[in-house]
Scaffold this motif. Sequence first.
Motif, short mmCIF file in Angstrom:
data_model
loop_
_atom_site.label_atom_id
_atom_site.label_comp_id
_atom_site.label_asym_id
_atom_site.label_seq_id
_atom_site.Cartn_x
_atom_site.Cartn_y
_atom_site.Cartn_z
N MET A 1 -0.83 5.34 11.87
CA MET A 1 -1.61 4.22 11.40
C MET A 1 -1.30 3.00 12.26
SD MET A 1 -1.84 2.43 7.63
CE MET A 1 -0.30 3.14 7.17
N GLU A 3 -2.38 -1.28 13.14
CA GLU A 3 -2.91 -2.51 12.58
C GLU A 3 -3.85 -3.13 13.60
OE1 GLU A 3 0.44 -4.95 11.68
OE2 GLU A 3 0.94 -3.82 9.89
N LEU A 14 -5.95 -2.20 8.52
CA LEU A 14 -5.26 -0.96 8.84
C LEU A 14 -6.27 0.10 9.23
CD1 LEU A 14 -2.80 -0.88 5.81
CD2 LEU A 14 -2.35 -1.70 8.12
N ASP A 80 -7.82 -1.79 4.22
CA ASP A 80 -7.18 -0.52 4.55
C ASP A 80 -8.26 0.49 4.91
OD1 ASP A 80 -5.76 1.78 4.81
OD2 ASP A 80 -4.85 1.73 2.81
#
Length: 102
Positions: A1, A3, A14, A80
């Motif tokens: 993951m 950013e 995200l 997200d």
Amino acid sequence: MNERNTTNTRTVALVDDEDYEWLKQYKWYARYDPKMKSYYAKRAYKTIDGKNTSLYMQREILNIKDRLIHVDYKNHNTLDNTSIYYNPGGHILYMRTIQYIK
């Protein structure tokens, strides 16, 4: 993951590792939606006929351009973009399941 920083605020979206590389070619900004009381990652672009418009990051990732198709977040965190999914129930089902923050 990974950013992905937005340009206008100190917010961070995200994204999954496989989406990060091609998303970073665009300039993203955070747009506050007062009705939902949350931020969404968006980018501006020109359509084929030269009109200015914008596109949400979650729609870019899922390649959904039709505004009638609803995209939802599993964890209700609108920044997200690792937890997005296509909601075939559409807007009516979404409005039944949404969690409003008061």
